[in-house]
Design an enzyme around this catalytic site. Structure first.
Site, PDB file in Angstrom:
ATOM      1  N   ARG A  97       0.830  -1.208  -0.026  1.00 40.32           N
ATOM      2  CA  ARG A  97      -0.074   0.251  -0.006  1.00 40.32           C
ATOM      3  C   ARG A  97       1.028   1.225  -0.059  1.00 40.32           C
ATOM      4  O   ARG A  97       1.654   1.316   0.930  1.00 40.32           O
ATOM      5  CB  ARG A  97      -0.976   0.029   1.128  1.00 40.32           C
ATOM      6  CG  ARG A  97      -1.531   1.160   1.262  1.00 40.32           C
ATOM      7  CD  ARG A  97      -2.507   1.381   2.524  1.00 40.32           C
ATOM      8  NE  ARG A  97      -3.292   2.552   2.531  1.00 40.32           N
ATOM      9  CZ  ARG A  97      -3.929   3.131   3.831  1.00 40.32           C
ATOM     10  NH1 ARG A  97      -3.858   2.367   4.975  1.00 40.32           N
ATOM     11  NH2 ARG A  97      -4.718   3.810   3.536  1.00 40.32           N
ATOM     12  N   ASP A 154      -3.331   4.319  -2.828  1.00 37.18           N
ATOM     13  CA  ASP A 154      -4.627   5.010  -2.305  1.00 37.18           C
ATOM     14  C   ASP A 154      -5.266   6.083  -3.063  1.00 37.18           C
ATOM     15  O   ASP A 154      -6.532   6.342  -2.838  1.00 37.18           O
ATOM     16  CB  ASP A 154      -4.160   5.597  -0.779  1.00 37.18           C
ATOM     17  CG  ASP A 154      -4.847   4.544   0.080  1.00 37.18           C
ATOM     18  OD1 ASP A 154      -5.857   3.652  -0.028  1.00 37.18           O
ATOM     19  OD2 ASP A 154      -4.132   4.365   1.327  1.00 37.18           O
ATOM     20  N   HIS A 212     -15.818   5.939   4.649  1.00 39.93           N
ATOM     21  CA  HIS A 212     -14.741   5.153   5.479  1.00 39.93           C
ATOM     22  C   HIS A 212     -14.343   5.940   6.675  1.00 39.93           C
ATOM     23  O   HIS A 212     -13.626   6.979   6.674  1.00 39.93           O
ATOM     24  CB  HIS A 212     -13.585   5.127   4.531  1.00 39.93           C
ATOM     25  CG  HIS A 212     -12.413   4.344   5.120  1.00 39.93           C
ATOM     26  ND1 HIS A 212     -11.920   3.275   4.842  1.00 39.93           N
ATOM     27  CD2 HIS A 212     -11.492   4.869   6.118  1.00 39.93           C
ATOM     28  CE1 HIS A 212     -10.939   2.764   5.194  1.00 39.93           C
ATOM     29  NE2 HIS A 212     -10.636   3.772   6.229  1.00 39.93           N
ATOM     30  N   LEU A 213     -14.776   5.188   7.897  1.00 40.39           N
ATOM     31  CA  LEU A 213     -14.666   5.999   9.148  1.00 40.39           C
ATOM     32  C   LEU A 213     -13.806   5.034  10.047  1.00 40.39           C
ATOM     33  O   LEU A 213     -14.260   4.120  10.478  1.00 40.39           O
ATOM     34  CB  LEU A 213     -16.113   6.166   9.804  1.00 40.39           C
ATOM     35  CG  LEU A 213     -17.227   6.696   9.106  1.00 40.39           C
ATOM     36  CD1 LEU A 213     -18.674   6.875  10.060  1.00 40.39           C
ATOM     37  CD2 LEU A 213     -16.682   8.191   8.538  1.00 40.39           C
ATOM     38  N   GLY A 214     -12.541   5.428   9.925  1.00 44.09           N
ATOM     39  CA  GLY A 214     -11.655   4.855  11.083  1.00 44.09           C
ATOM     40  C   GLY A 214     -10.718   5.878  11.579  1.00 44.09           C
ATOM     41  O   GLY A 214     -11.231   6.893  11.861  1.00 44.09           O
ATOM     42  N   ASP A 287      -9.624   7.777  20.218  1.00 43.58           N
ATOM     43  CA  ASP A 287     -10.115   6.413  20.164  1.00 43.58           C
ATOM     44  C   ASP A 287     -11.460   6.745  20.554  1.00 43.58           C
ATOM     45  O   ASP A 287     -11.734   7.114  21.700  1.00 43.58           O
ATOM     46  CB  ASP A 287      -9.413   5.459  21.014  1.00 43.58           C
ATOM     47  CG  ASP A 287      -9.961   4.066  20.841  1.00 43.58           C
ATOM     48  OD1 ASP A 287     -11.392   4.092  20.669  1.00 43.58           O
ATOM     49  OD2 ASP A 287      -9.207   3.111  20.808  1.00 43.58           O
ATOM     50  N   ARG A 289     -13.955   4.843  21.148  1.00 40.91           N
ATOM     51  CA  ARG A 289     -14.357   4.299  22.222  1.00 40.91           C
ATOM     52  C   ARG A 289     -14.178   4.720  23.705  1.00 40.91           C
ATOM     53  O   ARG A 289     -15.129   4.636  24.505  1.00 40.91           O
ATOM     54  CB  ARG A 289     -13.836   2.662  22.160  1.00 40.91           C
ATOM     55  CG  ARG A 289     -14.360   1.716  21.191  1.00 40.91           C
ATOM     56  CD  ARG A 289     -13.431   0.593  20.771  1.00 40.91           C
ATOM     57  NE  ARG A 289     -12.142   0.868  20.490  1.00 40.91           N
ATOM     58  CZ  ARG A 289     -11.249   0.068  19.883  1.00 40.91           C
ATOM     59  NH1 ARG A 289     -11.386  -1.080  19.941  1.00 40.91           N
ATOM     60  NH2 ARG A 289     -10.074   0.531  19.518  1.00 40.91           N
ATOM     61  N   GLY A 334     -17.073   2.844  11.383  1.00 42.51           N
ATOM     62  CA  GLY A 334     -18.218   2.443  10.394  1.00 42.51           C
ATOM     63  C   GLY A 334     -18.575   1.267  10.685  1.00 42.51           C
ATOM     64  O   GLY A 334     -19.958   0.924  10.272  1.00 42.51           O
ATOM     65  N   GLU A 335     -17.758   0.038  10.681  1.00 43.44           N
ATOM     66  CA  GLU A 335     -18.114  -1.186  10.865  1.00 43.44           C
ATOM     67  C   GLU A 335     -18.464  -1.648  12.274  1.00 43.44           C
ATOM     68  O   GLU A 335     -19.508  -2.383  12.425  1.00 43.44           O
ATOM     69  CB  GLU A 335     -17.126  -2.135  10.417  1.00 43.44           C
ATOM     70  CG  GLU A 335     -16.815  -2.128   8.991  1.00 43.44           C
ATOM     71  CD  GLU A 335     -15.286  -2.895   8.620  1.00 43.44           C
ATOM     72  OE1 GLU A 335     -15.210  -3.811   9.403  1.00 43.44           O
ATOM     73  OE2 GLU A 335     -14.670  -2.363   7.836  1.00 43.44           O
TER      74      GLU A 335
HETATM   75  P1  ADP Z   1      -7.079   2.977  10.628  1.00 42.26           P
HETATM   76  O1  ADP Z   1      -7.599   4.056  10.070  1.00 42.26           O
HETATM   77  O2  ADP Z   1      -6.025   2.994  11.848  1.00 42.26           O
HETATM   78  O3  ADP Z   1      -6.878   1.485  10.060  1.00 42.26           O
HETATM   79  P2  ADP Z   1      -9.380   1.506  11.724  1.00 42.26           P
HETATM   80  O4  ADP Z   1     -10.207   1.554  10.614  1.00 42.26           O
HETATM   81  O5  ADP Z   1      -9.057   0.396  12.533  1.00 42.26           O
HETATM   82  O6  ADP Z   1      -8.454   2.591  11.660  1.00 42.26           O
HETATM   83  O7  ADP Z   1     -10.484   2.502  12.907  1.00 42.26           O
HETATM   84  C1  ADP Z   1      -9.939   2.762  14.306  1.00 42.26           C
HETATM   85  C2  ADP Z   1     -11.018   3.427  14.910  1.00 42.26           C
HETATM   86  O8  ADP Z   1     -12.270   2.506  15.246  1.00 42.26           O
HETATM   87  C3  ADP Z   1     -10.769   3.955  16.239  1.00 42.26           C
HETATM   88  O9  ADP Z   1     -11.275   5.435  16.650  1.00 42.26           O
HETATM   89  C4  ADP Z   1     -11.709   3.080  17.128  1.00 42.26           C
HETATM   90  O10 ADP Z   1     -11.961   3.646  18.399  1.00 42.26           O
HETATM   91  C5  ADP Z   1     -12.669   2.752  16.381  1.00 42.26           C
HETATM   92  N1  ADP Z   1     -13.510   1.670  16.782  1.00 42.26           N
HETATM   93  C6  ADP Z   1     -13.108   0.390  16.743  1.00 42.26           C
HETATM   94  N2  ADP Z   1     -13.994  -0.521  17.305  1.00 42.26           N
HETATM   95  C7  ADP Z   1     -15.001   0.188  17.863  1.00 42.26           C
HETATM   96  C8  ADP Z   1     -16.447   0.034  18.356  1.00 42.26           C
HETATM   97  N3  ADP Z   1     -16.776  -1.241  18.627  1.00 42.26           N
HETATM   98  N4  ADP Z   1     -17.059   1.426  18.644  1.00 42.26           N
HETATM   99  C9  ADP Z   1     -16.601   2.406  18.281  1.00 42.26           C
HETATM  100  N5  ADP Z   1     -15.386   2.813  17.789  1.00 42.26           N
HETATM  101  C10 ADP Z   1     -15.040   1.588  17.492  1.00 42.26           C
END
Ligand code: ADP
Length: 406
Positions: A97, A154, A212-214, A287, A289, A334-335
């Site tokens: 990537r 990307d 795409h929410l990470g 984070d 969570r 998102g997931e």
């Molecule tokens: P990256 O962009 O580093 O690949 P990810 O797609 O792994 O990130 O997403 C990380 C985010 O997902 C963090 O903010 C984490 O808090 C959130 N996350 C993961 N599991 C949950 C959950 N069960 N509830 C809420 N947020 C979550």
């Protein structure tokens, strides 16, 4: 011996990997044999690997002296582990990537010394991300000199956007210099685009927005399963509020920070990339969570802003599409976060979206009601599958038209 492809995603503090068996299935998907990651590089590195059936194969602390364990060491450790555990497989290629492909790369490309220097020339456009991808290529090319290394970008998926969606309102010569909107998270969007027909049927070619929410977060508007607009632009800073990145910001703020707060460009970059977003607004954590579990008003306000920015940008992309047929949530938040999805969907009633709360609580996949004019979905992304598939396609292209030697 069976052939396999190693997909590598080298991030700032982690290296993720997946090994995929060849040949591809009839639908083009590659079966994943194993995947895993080393996280906490530079702090407390930890290696984990999961088998094809979801079984844990490894979960170890990997270094006594954490500070000496860099990305190169992480990749070496991963490769040593793979050599021991995948004895029946021969690596036909490694796919990497790479965050930024600039205007040059719209497809995966085999890495040559020339390509490597072109990737290095793009470091200034993605200073926090590009060097890790390049380091990954160098480390594996050294360990596996006879195995093709293939870069997957990307930015590539967004090259289908109309010219007007890629332009800033800056003088024309600056666009010519490459100062334009590129868009990111393209490997994730490409995967979701490939999955849409399974879920949406004929609607998959309609007006779709993928969220795409990470840690990093963006939205992409698709029509005909191709990118037509996205919230990230020249760098991965624009658009939504993210874990530690500010998202869309009046550029006048940057001028003010430099002129009135006497910040250097290095300080401004660190502020916008590392200390803003959910972390900066909450003063607590990047984070989600942690913020959801907190009773601090600033944590609640950070979440409010996260949702508000998504809803506003969704409206903007829906306008660019001329309406909306489907909304898809993917990536860590998102997931997994029914809470965030519910809050976003409930504010999209004006677009016709009706949330099925019970389906949302169990993560779908369909989370809109059966009679909702806009369907809503949760689809897990798989960027490594796209990297492996891109590497395979590039191998096949090269076999079909070998270099002429000129
Ligand atoms: P990256 O962009 O580093 O690949 P990810 O797609 O792994 O990130 O997403 C990380 C985010 O997902 C963090 O903010 C984490 O808090 C959130 N996350 C993961 N599991 C949950 C959950 N069960 N509830 C809420 N947020 C979550």
């Amino acid at each position: 011996m069976n052939d396999a492809i190693l997909a590598v995603d080298a991030g700032s503090s982690s290296v993720k990997f997946g090994v995929f068996a060849l040949p591809a299935a009839r639908d083009g998907e590659l079966a994943r044999l194993v995947h895993g990651q080393i996280e906490g590089i530079g702090v407390a590195p930890r290696f984990s690997a999961v088998g094809a059936g979801g079984e844990t194969l490894a979960q170890d602390d990997v270094a006594d002296v954490a500070t000496q364990f860099d990305h190169q060491a992480a990749l070496s450790h991963t490769l040593d582990w793979l050599v021991q555990h995948l004895s029946g497989q021969r690596l036909a290629a490694v796919g990497h990537r790479i965050v930024h492909g600039g205007s040059l790369f719209a497809e995966p490309v085999r890495v040559t010394p020339r390509v490597l220097s072109q990737l290095e020339a793009l470091v200034s456009l993605a200073p926090l991300h590009q060097p890790h991808g390049i380091a990954g290529i160098r480390a594996l090319a050294e360990r596996l000199p006879d195995v093709p290394q293939i870069a997957c970008f990307d930015t590539a998926f967004h090259r289908t956007q109309p010219a007007v969606a890629q332009l800033f309102g800056l003088p024309r010569e600056l666009s010519g210099d490459g100062i334009r909107r590129y868009g990111f998270h393209g490997l994730s969007y490409q995967y979701i685009a490939s999955q849409l027909p399974k879920y949406l049927g004929t609607d998959s070619d309609g007006r779709v927005i993928v969220a795409h929410l990470g840690n990093g977060a963006s939205l992409c508007a698709l029509r005909g399963r191709r990118s037509v607009a996205s919230t990230m632009g020249f760098t991965a800073l624009d658009g939504l509020l993210m874990g530690t990145r500010c998202g869309g910001l009046d550029p006048g703020v940057v001028l003010y920070l430099i002129e009135e707060k006497h910040m250097t460009t290095v300080q401004v970059a660190e502020l916008l990339y590392e200390r803003s977003g959910l972390l900066g607004v909450s003063g607590l954590s990047s984070d989600l969570r942690v913020l959801l579990a907190s009773d601090k008003p600033a944590a609640a306000q950070a979440i409010d802003l996260f949702v508000y920015r998504i809803v506003r940008e969704l409206g903007s992309l829906a306008a660019a599409l001329g309406g909306l047929d489907a909304l898809v949530f993917t990536a860590g938040i998102g997931e997994n976060s029914a809470h965030i999805r519910q809050r976003v969907c409930e504010q999209l009633g004006w677009l016709g979206l009706k949330l099925d709360r019970a389906a949302n609580e169990v993560h779908g996949p369909r989370i809109g009601t059966a009679d909702s004019p806009v369907s809503a979905w949760v689809i897990a992304t798989n960027e490594e599958q796209v990297i492996a598939r891109g590497a395979l396609d590039e191998l096949l292209r090269a076999r079909a038209s070998p270099p002429s030697g000129h």
